[in-house]
Scaffold this motif. Structure first.
Motif, PDB file in Angstrom:
ATOM      1  N   TRP A 154      33.450  38.615  26.997  1.00 30.03           N
ATOM      2  CA  TRP A 154      32.150  38.919  27.602  1.00 30.03           C
ATOM      3  C   TRP A 154      32.246  38.839  29.127  1.00 30.03           C
ATOM      4  N   LEU A 155      32.865  37.783  29.634  1.00 27.81           N
ATOM      5  CA  LEU A 155      32.999  37.629  31.081  1.00 27.81           C
ATOM      6  C   LEU A 155      33.810  38.763  31.692  1.00 27.81           C
ATOM      7  N   ALA A 156      34.859  39.175  30.999  1.00 30.28           N
ATOM      8  CA  ALA A 156      35.727  40.214  31.551  1.00 30.28           C
ATOM      9  C   ALA A 156      35.039  41.565  31.643  1.00 30.28           C
ATOM     10  N   LEU A 157      34.103  41.850  30.724  1.00 33.92           N
ATOM     11  CA  LEU A 157      33.519  43.183  30.640  1.00 33.92           C
ATOM     12  C   LEU A 157      32.078  43.268  31.144  1.00 33.92           C
ATOM     13  N   ALA A 158      31.420  42.134  31.299  1.00 37.83           N
ATOM     14  CA  ALA A 158      29.981  42.141  31.602  1.00 37.83           C
ATOM     15  C   ALA A 158      29.646  42.940  32.862  1.00 37.83           C
ATOM     16  N   ALA A 159      30.383  42.710  33.946  1.00 42.95           N
ATOM     17  CA  ALA A 159      30.061  43.376  35.210  1.00 42.95           C
ATOM     18  C   ALA A 159      30.176  44.902  35.086  1.00 42.95           C
ATOM     19  N   ARG A 160      31.117  45.369  34.249  1.00 41.32           N
ATOM     20  CA  ARG A 160      31.300  46.818  34.077  1.00 41.32           C
ATOM     21  C   ARG A 160      30.138  47.452  33.312  1.00 41.32           C
ATOM     22  N   LEU A 161      29.448  46.645  32.498  1.00 39.41           N
ATOM     23  CA  LEU A 161      28.390  47.173  31.652  1.00 39.41           C
ATOM     24  C   LEU A 161      26.998  47.007  32.253  1.00 39.41           C
ATOM     25  N   LEU A 186      33.050  30.223  38.288  1.00 35.75           N
ATOM     26  CA  LEU A 186      33.098  31.688  38.401  1.00 35.75           C
ATOM     27  C   LEU A 186      32.167  32.357  37.392  1.00 35.75           C
ATOM     28  N   ALA A 187      32.038  31.766  36.196  1.00 32.81           N
ATOM     29  CA  ALA A 187      31.105  32.297  35.205  1.00 32.81           C
ATOM     30  C   ALA A 187      29.671  32.177  35.711  1.00 32.81           C
ATOM     31  N   VAL A 188      29.366  31.068  36.366  1.00 30.53           N
ATOM     32  CA  VAL A 188      28.034  30.892  36.960  1.00 30.53           C
ATOM     33  C   VAL A 188      27.790  31.971  38.011  1.00 30.53           C
ATOM     34  N   MET A 199      28.269  43.966  50.814  1.00 28.99           N
ATOM     35  CA  MET A 199      29.276  44.635  49.984  1.00 28.99           C
ATOM     36  C   MET A 199      30.328  43.639  49.481  1.00 28.99           C
ATOM     37  N   MET A 200      30.760  42.724  50.376  1.00 26.84           N
ATOM     38  CA  MET A 200      31.762  41.738  49.975  1.00 26.84           C
ATOM     39  C   MET A 200      31.201  40.800  48.912  1.00 26.84           C
ATOM     40  N   TRP A 201      29.919  40.404  49.063  1.00 26.71           N
ATOM     41  CA  TRP A 201      29.276  39.535  48.085  1.00 26.71           C
ATOM     42  C   TRP A 201      29.217  40.231  46.719  1.00 26.71           C
ATOM     43  N   LYS A 202      28.854  41.517  46.703  1.00 30.01           N
ATOM     44  CA  LYS A 202      28.778  42.261  45.450  1.00 30.01           C
ATOM     45  C   LYS A 202      30.144  42.349  44.773  1.00 30.01           C
ATOM     46  N   GLN A 203      31.173  42.535  45.592  1.00 32.27           N
ATOM     47  CA  GLN A 203      32.525  42.616  45.031  1.00 32.27           C
ATOM     48  C   GLN A 203      32.954  41.276  44.441  1.00 32.27           C
ATOM     49  N   MET A 204      32.609  40.185  45.127  1.00 35.02           N
ATOM     50  CA  MET A 204      32.932  38.845  44.615  1.00 35.02           C
ATOM     51  C   MET A 204      32.255  38.606  43.272  1.00 35.02           C
ATOM     52  N   VAL A 205      30.984  38.956  43.191  1.00 41.67           N
ATOM     53  CA  VAL A 205      30.238  38.762  41.949  1.00 41.67           C
ATOM     54  C   VAL A 205      30.824  39.617  40.831  1.00 41.67           C
ATOM     55  N   ARG A 206      31.219  40.839  41.169  1.00 42.25           N
ATOM     56  CA  ARG A 206      31.781  41.754  40.162  1.00 42.25           C
ATOM     57  C   ARG A 206      33.115  41.246  39.624  1.00 42.25           C
ATOM     58  N   LEU A 207      33.889  40.597  40.475  1.00 43.23           N
ATOM     59  CA  LEU A 207      35.214  40.113  40.074  1.00 43.23           C
ATOM     60  C   LEU A 207      35.185  38.698  39.510  1.00 43.23           C
ATOM     61  N   ALA A 208      34.030  38.023  39.592  1.00 37.46           N
ATOM     62  CA  ALA A 208      33.956  36.617  39.189  1.00 37.46           C
ATOM     63  C   ALA A 208      34.296  36.430  37.710  1.00 37.46           C
ATOM     64  N   GLY A 209      33.762  37.290  36.843  1.00 34.90           N
ATOM     65  CA  GLY A 209      34.030  37.159  35.413  1.00 34.90           C
ATOM     66  C   GLY A 209      35.508  37.323  35.070  1.00 34.90           C
ATOM     67  N   PRO A 210      36.137  38.441  35.478  1.00 40.08           N
ATOM     68  CA  PRO A 210      37.570  38.580  35.211  1.00 40.08           C
ATOM     69  C   PRO A 210      38.415  37.461  35.827  1.00 40.08           C
ATOM     70  N   ALA A 211      38.025  36.983  37.017  1.00 37.04           N
ATOM     71  CA  ALA A 211      38.768  35.889  37.649  1.00 37.04           C
ATOM     72  C   ALA A 211      38.651  34.605  36.831  1.00 37.04           C
ATOM     73  N   ALA A 212      37.482  34.359  36.248  1.00 37.71           N
ATOM     74  CA  ALA A 212      37.292  33.187  35.388  1.00 37.71           C
ATOM     75  C   ALA A 212      38.229  33.245  34.191  1.00 37.71           C
ATOM     76  N   VAL A 213      38.316  34.426  33.581  1.00 42.20           N
ATOM     77  CA  VAL A 213      39.189  34.604  32.421  1.00 42.20           C
ATOM     78  C   VAL A 213      40.646  34.390  32.813  1.00 42.20           C
ATOM     79  N   LEU A 214      41.053  34.959  33.931  1.00 39.81           N
ATOM     80  CA  LEU A 214      42.443  34.818  34.390  1.00 39.81           C
ATOM     81  C   LEU A 214      42.784  33.362  34.657  1.00 39.81           C
TER      82      LEU A 214
END
Length: 198
Positions: free
Chosen positions: A188-195, A64-66, A1-16
């Protein structure tokens, strides 16, 4: 679960990370103008704070994008069309190229030397890899309803990046056109995980 959350937040974190680095280091550098000077100048050899900018402005966002693209690969079930897997791999390579721009910075004293040429080549590879990946994603999403929203976003961002790189610089400062290309990638990075499909 923690790994999935990290992956989900990686794109927005890259943008930030990229946005904060751009604003912070741009404000600290005397006479730096966000409208006229390229992003890469903040990380150029010989510029104060260049190493820190390369870390937080290129290396960390790229890594983070990777991670976000690894998450994309892991969400693909068995039997996923080959085009979708190729798409994820090309998008991953785009993130690697972005990170590599921080390892091979411009030389502020000689924009035409080999180090600066390598940096410029990595920028082009980042652009081409993302646009190729977005195109493959569009092709692979045909007949895959769950992947269509992500594919549409990727294609729109890729077209915007291509226009920014090759058209917009004729009607606005090159630094602005470059930022628009970066912002399309960031969107794209910010929204990809949501889509991503469930």
């Amino acid at each position: 679960m923690m790994w999935k959350q990290m992956v989900r937040l990686a794109g927005p974190a890259a943008v930030l990370s990229w946005l904060v680095a751009l604003a912070t280091f741009g404000a600290r550098l005397p006479d730096y103008d966000q409208m006229r000077h390229p992003v890469s100048l903040l990380g150029a050899a010989g510029v104060p704070g260049a190493d820190a900018f390369n870390l937080f402005g290129f290396l960390l966002p790229g890594a983070l994008a990777v991670l976000a693209c690894v998450g994309l690969l892991l969400r693909m079930p068995a039997g996923t069309p080959r085009a979708l897997r190729v798409a994820a791999q090309m998008l991953l390579l785009s993130g690697l190229a972005f990170a590599a721009m921080g390892v091979f910075p411009l030389d502020a004293g000689d924009i035409g030397n080999r180090a600066s040429q390598v940096h410029a080549s990595l920028w082009l590879f980042w652009l081409v890899a993302f646009c190729t990946g977005a195109g493959a994603l569009w092709l692979g999403a045909r007949g895959q309803r769950g992947w269509r929203p992500l594919a549409r976003l990727g294609l729109a961002c890729a077209l915007w990046m291509l226009c920014s790189a090759f058209l917009f610089n004729h009607v606005m400062p090159a630094a602005m056109a470059q930022r628009l290309a970066f912002l399309a990638w960031a969107l794209w990075l910010a929204l990809a995980a949501r889509l991503l499909p469930d």
